[in-house]
Write a protein that holds these residues in place. Structure first.
Motif, mmCIF file in Angstrom:
data_model
loop_
_atom_site.group_PDB
_atom_site.id
_atom_site.type_symbol
_atom_site.label_atom_id
_atom_site.label_comp_id
_atom_site.label_asym_id
_atom_site.label_seq_id
_atom_site.Cartn_x
_atom_site.Cartn_y
_atom_site.Cartn_z
ATOM 1 N N GLU A 118 15.167 -79.213 -54.202
ATOM 2 C CA GLU A 118 14.400 -77.960 -54.165
ATOM 3 C C GLU A 118 14.640 -77.204 -52.861
ATOM 4 N N ARG A 119 14.651 -77.937 -51.742
ATOM 5 C CA ARG A 119 14.887 -77.300 -50.438
ATOM 6 C C ARG A 119 16.243 -76.605 -50.424
ATOM 7 N N ALA A 120 17.249 -77.259 -50.950
ATOM 8 C CA ALA A 120 18.590 -76.676 -50.976
ATOM 9 C C ALA A 120 18.617 -75.403 -51.813
ATOM 10 N N SER A 121 17.837 -75.370 -52.906
ATOM 11 C CA SER A 121 17.852 -74.199 -53.781
ATOM 12 C C SER A 121 17.162 -72.994 -53.152
ATOM 13 N N VAL A 122 16.200 -73.204 -52.254
ATOM 14 C CA VAL A 122 15.484 -72.078 -51.637
ATOM 15 C C VAL A 122 16.024 -71.713 -50.264
ATOM 16 N N LEU A 123 16.856 -72.553 -49.706
ATOM 17 C CA LEU A 123 17.348 -72.335 -48.344
ATOM 18 C C LEU A 123 18.024 -70.988 -48.155
ATOM 19 N N ASP A 124 18.813 -70.551 -49.128
ATOM 20 C CA ASP A 124 19.528 -69.284 -49.004
ATOM 21 C C ASP A 124 18.640 -68.074 -49.279
ATOM 22 N N VAL A 125 17.473 -68.296 -49.864
ATOM 23 C CA VAL A 125 16.598 -67.206 -50.264
ATOM 24 C C VAL A 125 15.649 -66.789 -49.142
#
Length: 161
Positions: A118-125
């Protein structure tokens, strides 16, 4: 009469009248989707709390960062498994010179983003916080209610008057 968004008297420069317009959920999401700065509101341990945070929108949720063990982190942990802490999040785009703008209110449970996936999926946002410092804890608000309104100006005596 006083304008609810700006606190100013209506009928401003040039006789333009304020025109409030309720926004549907789709328009609200369109307006806030670029991310930016919003205000997080919740009942904290010292009473009502409102904090500005940099946010992004990911898969329909508001995502922002804070520091581990910060007052925000501690206030938004219930300590009860699967319990939800309901918060409010407001985003505005106001133009004082023209006395126009919009405001969106998002309400829903806030969740700590804890898995690495989950952290990886929101990191760029999520934007880097303006305040700087180490803010490696991600929080997500899953909207249960989204409301908004826009205030525009219509010339006095124009259509709809």
């Amino acid at each position: 009469m006083t304008d609810d968004m700006t606190g100013e008297t209506s009928g401003g420069a040039g006789g333009d009248a304020p025109v409030p317009e309720a926004l549907d959920e789709a328009e609200c999401l369109r307006l806030i989707s670029p991310g930016g700065v919003g205000r997080l509101g919740y009942a904290g341990r010292y009473g009502p709390t409102v904090l500005p945070v940099n946010y992004g929108v990911h898969e329909g949720a508001i995502v922002f960062r804070t520091a581990h063990d910060s007052p925000t982190d501690e206030d938004l942990r219930t300590g009860i498994a699967d319990a939800e802490y309901i918060v409010a999040f407001e985003i505005d785009d106001l133009h004082p010179a023209t006395r126009e703008g919009w405001s969106v209110l998002v309400q829903g449970p806030v969740q700590h983003v804890e898995s690495e996936e989950e952290r990886a999926s929101v990191l760029d946002v999520v934007l880097e916080p303006w305040a700087g410092g180490v803010r490696e804890l991600f929080l997500r608000i899953r909207p249960t209610r989204i409301t908004g309104r826009r205030i525009s100006r219509r010339p006095a005596g124009g259509p709809g008057r």
